[in-house]
Design a protein around this motif. Structure first.
Motif, mmCIF file in Angstrom:
data_model
loop_
_atom_site.group_PDB
_atom_site.id
_atom_site.type_symbol
_atom_site.label_atom_id
_atom_site.label_comp_id
_atom_site.label_asym_id
_atom_site.label_seq_id
_atom_site.Cartn_x
_atom_site.Cartn_y
_atom_site.Cartn_z
ATOM 1 N N ARG A 173 30.727 38.594 -24.374
ATOM 2 C CA ARG A 173 30.299 37.363 -25.028
ATOM 3 C C ARG A 173 31.104 37.138 -26.309
ATOM 4 N N THR A 174 31.417 38.207 -27.036
ATOM 5 C CA THR A 174 32.203 38.066 -28.270
ATOM 6 C C THR A 174 33.622 37.596 -27.968
ATOM 7 N N ALA A 175 34.256 38.173 -26.913
ATOM 8 C CA ALA A 175 35.636 37.820 -26.592
ATOM 9 C C ALA A 175 35.741 36.537 -25.790
ATOM 10 N N ASP A 176 34.698 36.198 -25.045
ATOM 11 C CA ASP A 176 34.727 35.022 -24.168
ATOM 12 C C ASP A 176 33.431 34.237 -24.343
ATOM 13 N N PRO A 177 33.276 33.519 -25.466
ATOM 14 C CA PRO A 177 31.995 32.846 -25.732
ATOM 15 C C PRO A 177 31.657 31.770 -24.708
ATOM 16 N N GLU A 178 32.669 31.162 -24.057
ATOM 17 C CA GLU A 178 32.381 30.133 -23.063
ATOM 18 C C GLU A 178 32.104 30.720 -21.688
ATOM 19 N N GLY A 179 32.349 31.994 -21.493
ATOM 20 C CA GLY A 179 32.040 32.644 -20.222
ATOM 21 C C GLY A 179 32.970 32.294 -19.092
ATOM 22 N N LEU A 180 34.150 31.735 -19.384
ATOM 23 C CA LEU A 180 35.066 31.338 -18.316
ATOM 24 C C LEU A 180 35.805 32.527 -17.715
ATOM 25 N N ARG A 181 35.876 33.629 -18.428
ATOM 26 C CA ARG A 181 36.681 34.766 -17.963
ATOM 27 C C ARG A 181 35.836 35.986 -17.616
ATOM 28 N N THR A 182 34.536 35.861 -17.646
ATOM 29 C CA THR A 182 33.666 37.027 -17.483
ATOM 30 C C THR A 182 33.020 37.022 -16.106
ATOM 31 N N ILE A 183 33.155 38.144 -15.403
ATOM 32 C CA ILE A 183 32.477 38.379 -14.123
ATOM 33 C C ILE A 183 31.625 39.629 -14.297
ATOM 34 N N GLY A 184 30.326 39.505 -14.035
ATOM 35 C CA GLY A 184 29.443 40.663 -14.125
ATOM 36 C C GLY A 184 29.553 41.539 -12.890
ATOM 37 N N THR A 209 44.554 35.293 -20.863
ATOM 38 C CA THR A 209 44.937 35.436 -19.452
ATOM 39 C C THR A 209 44.254 36.623 -18.786
ATOM 40 N N CYS A 210 43.253 37.173 -19.426
ATOM 41 C CA CYS A 210 42.608 38.385 -18.921
ATOM 42 C C CYS A 210 41.211 38.061 -18.408
ATOM 43 N N LEU A 211 40.914 38.503 -17.199
ATOM 44 C CA LEU A 211 39.549 38.423 -16.672
ATOM 45 C C LEU A 211 38.775 39.658 -17.112
ATOM 46 N N ILE A 212 37.528 39.457 -17.487
ATOM 47 C CA ILE A 212 36.700 40.557 -17.987
ATOM 48 C C ILE A 212 35.703 40.942 -16.900
ATOM 49 N N LEU A 213 35.794 42.175 -16.427
ATOM 50 C CA LEU A 213 34.793 42.711 -15.507
ATOM 51 C C LEU A 213 33.792 43.508 -16.343
ATOM 52 N N ALA A 214 32.647 42.875 -16.633
ATOM 53 C CA ALA A 214 31.616 43.513 -17.447
ATOM 54 C C ALA A 214 30.766 44.394 -16.544
ATOM 55 N N VAL A 215 31.090 45.697 -16.514
ATOM 56 C CA VAL A 215 30.424 46.635 -15.602
ATOM 57 C C VAL A 215 29.148 47.145 -16.262
ATOM 58 N N THR A 216 28.044 47.009 -15.552
ATOM 59 C CA THR A 216 26.744 47.452 -16.064
ATOM 60 C C THR A 216 25.995 48.177 -14.950
ATOM 61 N N PRO A 217 25.460 49.357 -15.190
ATOM 62 C CA PRO A 217 24.646 50.027 -14.159
ATOM 63 C C PRO A 217 23.375 49.221 -13.883
ATOM 64 N N ALA A 218 23.006 49.135 -12.606
ATOM 65 C CA ALA A 218 21.821 48.354 -12.229
ATOM 66 C C ALA A 218 20.529 49.042 -12.627
ATOM 67 N N ASN A 219 20.585 50.335 -12.913
ATOM 68 C CA ASN A 219 19.355 51.053 -13.251
ATOM 69 C C ASN A 219 19.136 51.129 -14.761
#
Length: 750
Positions: free
Chosen positions: A103-114, A80-90
């Motif tokens: 990717r390890t916790a959400d292999p299908e990518g349904l819960r991951t927002i970059g 039930t958790c959405l993953i906000l994968a925070v990455t610096p653009a530089n």
């Protein structure tokens, strides 16, 4: 503790962190809970996890990296958790630790927002346009670019609203992002999260609605009587009392007469079934146990004959010896008969408690009802005992030697000692089957273990199991007796033994066969079954069991104190007469004592509960106080009503949400979604800037589709950006580019 401005909140968070982890960059997995109330925030739970650390600094442990990684995984692995994968653009996106863990916790990518940050710090001439357009490392839910406050802005206490306005200005003024400014920034990220929350709620609604409907239906029957309930209304109290007494009458009746309802006890005998066992198994066993004490009976007869003759030598068998011995045996029937009354009374008390157990709602009514019924049962118990004593006294008052079943003096001398046994033989028919444990076979020979026993009228056999294929032994029942033995300290099972009174081996080299059952009722049933097979218990002489063996053997084989043949014949004659008459008396007692108990106790108690209990309750004059609810019942009623109305309101809200909320379907998987986070070295060509897709584009084979790019939209085209390869206009917001990305998400009304 409440805070009204964010500066105080920041200080409190810092102070709490220092209190828990120290002031030298320590960490702790204890969360700091902060609840924000504002019309400008989303109704979601945001968990701010620490950044990944490679090396320990300050007071941090050496395995700080593993600890933080484990802490993060415990949160992001929840479905039930959405993953906000925070990455610096530089930095190089392919080496992002956040995306790798996502990717390890959400292999299908349904819960991951970059989430891309620090776009304002990228090298001049570079941008993150391909990442935001989901071309470089595509995610099913895409990327959102944000520009946060710098450290200088934080130290300068720049306002959040001003920071959001500056972020908006940055995206509108930047030539690479102004065409997608409406899909960048913190407000758009809020919108995305709110949409995902809405989708999650809509997906959960059907199962939640079913659960609430089932719960409400289960509560409706109980709530129906509470909807207009007034605890102090006299009419409601009177109606409740009548209903309680009516249910009590039905429950007591069912407990005695039996019932096929779902509330039948499946674990043990109770009520009428228990009383039936007492009547037909326990009571006959107690009578036989008292009656068939052969040696003691012969001694009493011999002493009676000698004492009647006195100093003279008796030529004839005295009939007074028969009267004296018979009356002594009849008087012994009082003890098992009165014991049966006590056992039946105890069971009726249990039935009364079980029937009044449903009056928990009114504790005073329950106590008064139980007191009245118990008092009445006790009165009937005494009347029943008096009647049974009178029955025994009637038997003692007159010896009816003219009874049709009495053998008389003429036949007494010709009757064999074994007439009793031959009369009880049933043919070799099976009497009982069941499991019992044998205890005295020795550890090496099987120890205490269960066997399947089959008792017939001639033998006792035991098998390995109930299939009766592997027979272990068959034991003839001739000349065997029963006796009780105490349980060992290592076993709590109820035990008894089968033995030969002449001291012969019963089974192989064993003089006794020690058997046990799990309950006392099972032992009583087995003993009653052995009685039917002609195996009787031998009463132990508490005054000295050893004297019976020693004195009996020294005075003669029959234990008469004399070896005079004439006396032996007289003893045998009187013994046959006593045996014949006692059969008549015990048969009468076995028949009449249960009838007396049934008539004077059980039927009277039923009639009292059905006809007079309510009048006795009203006679107390305190019915209003008796119908006062217990505090627990009032709390239970209020809780039930609250839960019912909450379920009803929740179903109404769910209906409104279902009709008024627009949801979006889950985005389709991107190409290569099984490995949507490629290895860091995805290109063999050097890259001057990690986020410079225009200078070093990624290989087209990884994400490009074989189909041609879609046509340009009919709306206003976005301005072209100088320096882009091909010089073509980028796709409009929401439309996939040539990288084979998913189609736009079209809102739909459900």
């Amino acid at each position: 503790q409440k805070f009204m401005d964010f500066l105080s909140i920041m200080k409190e968070i810092e102070d709490e962190t220092d209190r828990v982890t120290g002031e030298n960059k320590g960490i702790s997995n204890l969360p700091i809970n902060l609840r924000v109330y504002s019309p400008h925030v989303l109704n979601i739970t945001l968990i701010d996890l620490p950044g990944l650390t490679k090396l320990a600094v300050g007071d941090q442990p050496t395995d700080i990296g593993d600890q933080i990684r484990d802490m993060i995984m415990t949160y992001i692995c929840r479905e039930t958790c959405l993953i906000l994968a925070v990455t610096p653009a530089n930095t190089d996106l392919a080496t992002s630790d956040a995306l790798c863990m996502a990717r390890t916790a959400d292999p299908e990518g349904l819960r991951t927002i970059g989430v891309l940050t620090k776009l304002d710090l990228m090298d001049e001439g570079t941008d993150a346009r391909d990442i935001i357009e989901n071309k470089l490392l595509p995610l099913r839910r895409g990327y959102v670019a944000v520009v946060n406050r710098s450290q200088k802005d934080i130290e300068g206490k720049k306002d959040i609203k001003a920071a959001v306005a500056a972020e908006r200005k940055f995206f509108l003024s930047h030539p690479s992002y102004r065409h997608m400014a409406d899909r960048c920034g913190t407000p758009f990220l809020q919108k995305q999260l709110n949409q995902q929350l809405t989708n999650h709620i809509r997906d959960s609604l059907p199962s939640l609605r079913d659960k609430l409907q089932r719960q409400m239906l289960s509560l409706e029957k109980e709530v129906e009587q509470y909807k207009y309930f007034q605890p102090n209304d006299p009419s409601i109290k009177t109606k409740a009392m009548l209903q309680m007494i009516q249910h009590l009458q039905q429950d007591f009746e069912r407990a005695i007469e039996g019932s096929g309802s779902a509330a039948v006890n499946t674990l043990e005998l109770s009520g009428g079934a228990k009383i039936n066992r007492l009547f037909h198994e326990r009571f006959p066993y107690e009578i036989v146990r008292m009656e068939f004490d052969e040696k003691e009976l012969r001694k009493e007869i011999a002493f009676a004959i000698r004492n009647i003759h006195g100093v003279r030598i008796g030529l004839f068998t005295p009939d007074r010896a028969f009267d004296m011995v018979s009356k002594a045996q009849i008087a012994k029937l009082k003890e098992p008969s009165l014991k049966l009354v006590d056992l039946v009374t105890h069971e009726m008390m249990n039935m009364c408690k079980g029937a009044t157990g449903k009056m928990q709602r009114y504790p005073r009514l329950r106590e008064e009802t139980e007191r009245i019924i118990t008092t009445y049962i006790r009165e009937k118990e005494q009347a029943c005992k008096d009647q049974i004593m009178m029955l025994i006294d009637c038997e003692l008052a007159y010896m009816n030697t003219n009874h049709e079943d009495f053998i008389g003096f003429a036949n007494a001398q010709s009757v064999s000692q074994n007439a009793e046994k031959t009369g009880r033989k049933l043919g070799n028919q099976v009497i009982r089957k069941g499991y019992m444990a044998i205890h005295n076979l020795g550890i090496m020979k099987g120890g205490s273990r269960d066997y399947w026993f089959v008792l017939s009228s001639e033998s006792l056999s035991w098998f390995k199991d109930e299939e009766e294929k592997d027979k272990k032994y068959m034991l003839p029942l001739d000349q065997l007796k029963l006796r009780d033995i105490e349980s060992t300290f290592m076993s709590r099972r109820h035990m008894f033994a089968v033995y030969n009174p002449e001291g012969r081996n019963v089974f192989k080299d064993f003089k006794t066969l020690d058997l046990s059952c799990e309950s006392e009722d099972d032992v009583a049933s087995w003993k009653a079954s052995f009685l039917r097979a002609g195996v009787y218990p031998e009463k132990t002489n508490s005054e000295g069991s050893s004297a019976e063996g020693e004195d009996g053997r020294s005075e003669g084989s029959s234990g008469l104190g004399s070896v005079d043949p004439q006396l032996e014949r007289q003893v045998e004659t009187i013994r046959n007469l006593v045996d014949s008459y006692m059969k008549i008396v015990t048969k009468t007692c076995r028949d009449l004592v249960p009838k007396i108990i049934m008539y004077l106790m059980i039927n009277d108690a039923k009639a009292f509960i059905n006809g007079e209990l309510l009048a006795n309750l009203y006679a107390t004059g305190d019915t209003q106080n008796m119908m006062e609810e217990s505090a627990d019942e009032a709390l239970k009623r209020e809780e039930m009503l609250r839960m019912y109305h909450a379920c009803k309101e929740a179903l109404k809200i769910i209906g409104d949400v279902s009709t008024a909320t627009i949801g979006t379907s889950a985005p389709p998987p991107v190409k290569g979604s099984s490995n949507w986070m490629p290895t860091p070295s995805y290109s063999s060509e050097p890259q001057t800037s990690p986020a410079n897709p225009r200078k070093v584009p990624p290989p087209a084979s990884s994400y490009n589709s074989a189909r041609p790019p879609p046509p340009a939209p009919s709306g206003r085209p976005a301005p072209s950006v100088p320096g882009r390869p091909g010089g073509s206009a980028p796709p409009p917001p929401g439309r996939p580019g040539p990288g084979g990305l998913p189609p736009p998400l079209i809102p739909s009304r459900r």
